[in-house]
Design a protein around this motif. Structure first.
Motif, PDB file in Angstrom:
ATOM      1  N   MET A  73      48.611  25.175  51.394  1.00 40.21           N
ATOM      2  CA  MET A  73      47.787  23.980  51.241  1.00 40.21           C
ATOM      3  C   MET A  73      47.449  23.341  52.590  1.00 40.21           C
ATOM      4  O   MET A  73      46.309  22.924  52.812  1.00 40.21           O
ATOM      5  N   ASN A  74      48.396  23.283  53.492  1.00 41.31           N
ATOM      6  CA  ASN A  74      48.129  22.681  54.800  1.00 41.31           C
ATOM      7  C   ASN A  74      47.594  23.690  55.813  1.00 41.31           C
ATOM      8  O   ASN A  74      46.987  23.299  56.805  1.00 41.31           O
ATOM      9  N   PRO A 116      49.340  27.794  46.088  1.00 42.77           N
ATOM     10  CA  PRO A 116      49.132  26.363  45.829  1.00 42.77           C
ATOM     11  C   PRO A 116      48.067  26.147  44.756  1.00 42.77           C
ATOM     12  O   PRO A 116      47.194  26.995  44.544  1.00 42.77           O
ATOM     13  N   ILE A 119      42.403  22.052  44.097  1.00 43.88           N
ATOM     14  CA  ILE A 119      42.277  20.644  44.445  1.00 43.88           C
ATOM     15  C   ILE A 119      41.058  20.023  43.776  1.00 43.88           C
ATOM     16  O   ILE A 119      40.132  20.727  43.366  1.00 43.88           O
ATOM     17  N   TYR A 136      39.572  14.902  48.092  1.00 47.31           N
ATOM     18  CA  TYR A 136      39.744  15.764  49.265  1.00 47.31           C
ATOM     19  C   TYR A 136      38.778  15.383  50.375  1.00 47.31           C
ATOM     20  O   TYR A 136      39.162  15.304  51.549  1.00 47.31           O
ATOM     21  N   ASN A 152      37.734  24.360  47.870  1.00 53.30           N
ATOM     22  CA  ASN A 152      38.499  25.274  47.012  1.00 53.30           C
ATOM     23  C   ASN A 152      38.255  26.733  47.382  1.00 53.30           C
ATOM     24  O   ASN A 152      39.151  27.570  47.261  1.00 53.30           O
ATOM     25  N   LEU A 155      40.460  27.370  50.373  1.00 51.91           N
ATOM     26  CA  LEU A 155      41.852  27.496  49.922  1.00 51.91           C
ATOM     27  C   LEU A 155      42.073  28.829  49.218  1.00 51.91           C
ATOM     28  O   LEU A 155      43.135  29.462  49.369  1.00 51.91           O
ATOM     29  N   CYS A 159      45.093  31.836  49.067  1.00 52.89           N
ATOM     30  CA  CYS A 159      45.752  32.247  47.816  1.00 52.89           C
ATOM     31  C   CYS A 159      45.586  33.748  47.592  1.00 52.89           C
ATOM     32  O   CYS A 159      46.528  34.426  47.172  1.00 52.89           O
ATOM     33  N   ASN A 177      47.146  28.939  41.552  1.00 54.22           N
ATOM     34  CA  ASN A 177      45.745  28.602  41.810  1.00 54.22           C
ATOM     35  C   ASN A 177      44.833  29.163  40.730  1.00 54.22           C
ATOM     36  O   ASN A 177      43.953  28.464  40.217  1.00 54.22           O
ATOM     37  N   VAL A 201      45.008  16.192  45.519  1.00 52.48           N
ATOM     38  CA  VAL A 201      45.701  17.379  46.040  1.00 52.48           C
ATOM     39  C   VAL A 201      47.064  17.579  45.393  1.00 52.48           C
ATOM     40  O   VAL A 201      47.402  18.691  44.969  1.00 52.48           O
ATOM     41  N   HIS A 202      47.841  16.523  45.318  1.00 54.64           N
ATOM     42  CA  HIS A 202      49.234  16.640  44.869  1.00 54.64           C
ATOM     43  C   HIS A 202      49.361  16.593  43.346  1.00 54.64           C
ATOM     44  O   HIS A 202      48.628  15.865  42.678  1.00 54.64           O
TER      45      HIS A 202
END
Length: 223
Positions: A73-74, A116, A119, A136, A152, A155, A159, A177, A201-202
């Motif tokens: 994620m980061n 992850p 988002i 985001y 996404n 990201l 993934c 994901n 995000v979380h």
């Protein structure tokens, strides 16, 4: 699973359980479901590179039986310094995850890869975190992602790399994901509707339950 077994959950804020009460974090739900010790070694904001720096102290010293690896994620964020590069390049990310896998296996622990969640991208606003940008894109300017299909899509590259490494090394891999594609993100991610927070995000408590249920299934298949 035997109570003598130890699992370390190794990752970032998605592992740590940012925004979720301690008893409702997916690591604690998983511990109760499996009846064993689950150590939460998630650190908010961490990339896979930063995880490697602390792996000895936060993972290996516990001599776990299983290590759940939950980064990305980061790592995927595109930097705002004009370089248009990710915080951790995809190539470096691959190298980092492979090293984590190697170090995990070296102590005879079983690595388990977890991607992850997706988002909530939000409104793009003025494309630079203002003008009504939400979720985001309130923290990460849309203009950096507009030509690559959105945040996404960026990201997803990380993934996909995790899934690829799982196949390469014959490791159990849970693609959270992908599972998110059949879920309402507004039900499992912290947002203005369910938490009055512009997050996106979380995971919230329902999201933590979603994580724990699917990780439980994955681990049970290994027993």
């Amino acid at each position: 699973m035997s109570r003598s077994k130890t699992i370390v959950a190794f990752g970032d804020s998605l592992t740590f359980g940012y925004g979720v009460k301690e008893e409702n974090k997916w690591t604690n739900i998983l511990a109760k479901s499996l009846g064993c010790r689950v150590i939460n070694s998630g650190v908010c904001g961490n990339t896979s590179s930063e995880g490697l720096v602390r792996i000895e102290e936060d993972v290996l010293k516990y001599k776990p039986d299983y290590v759940i690896i939950n980064f990305g994620m980061n790592d995927h964020f595109i930097k705002t310094d004009g370089s248009k590069e990710a915080k951790v390049s995809l190539e470096q990310f691959e190298e980092n995850i492979e090293k984590i896998i190697f170090l995990t296996k070296q102590i005879n622990a079983v690595p388990v890869l977890v991607t992850p969640n997706k988002i909530i991208e939000g409104n793009i606003g003025d494309e630079n975190c203002g003008g009504g940008a939400t979720y985001y894109y309130r923290r990460h300017p849309y203009y950096l992602y507009k030509n690559i299909g959105g945040a996404n899509a960026q990201l997803k590259k990380y993934c996909s790399k995790i899934v690829e490494l799982g196949l390469k090394h014959c490791i159990a891999t849970l693609d959270i994901n992908k599972l998110c594609e059949s879920k309402s993100l507004y039900s499992i991610i912290i947002n203005l509707t369910n938490s009055n927070e512009d997050d996106g995000v979380h995971i919230n408590e329902l999201g933590a339950k979603f994580y724990s249920e699917n990780i439980y299934k994955t681990l049970k298949n290994l027993l």
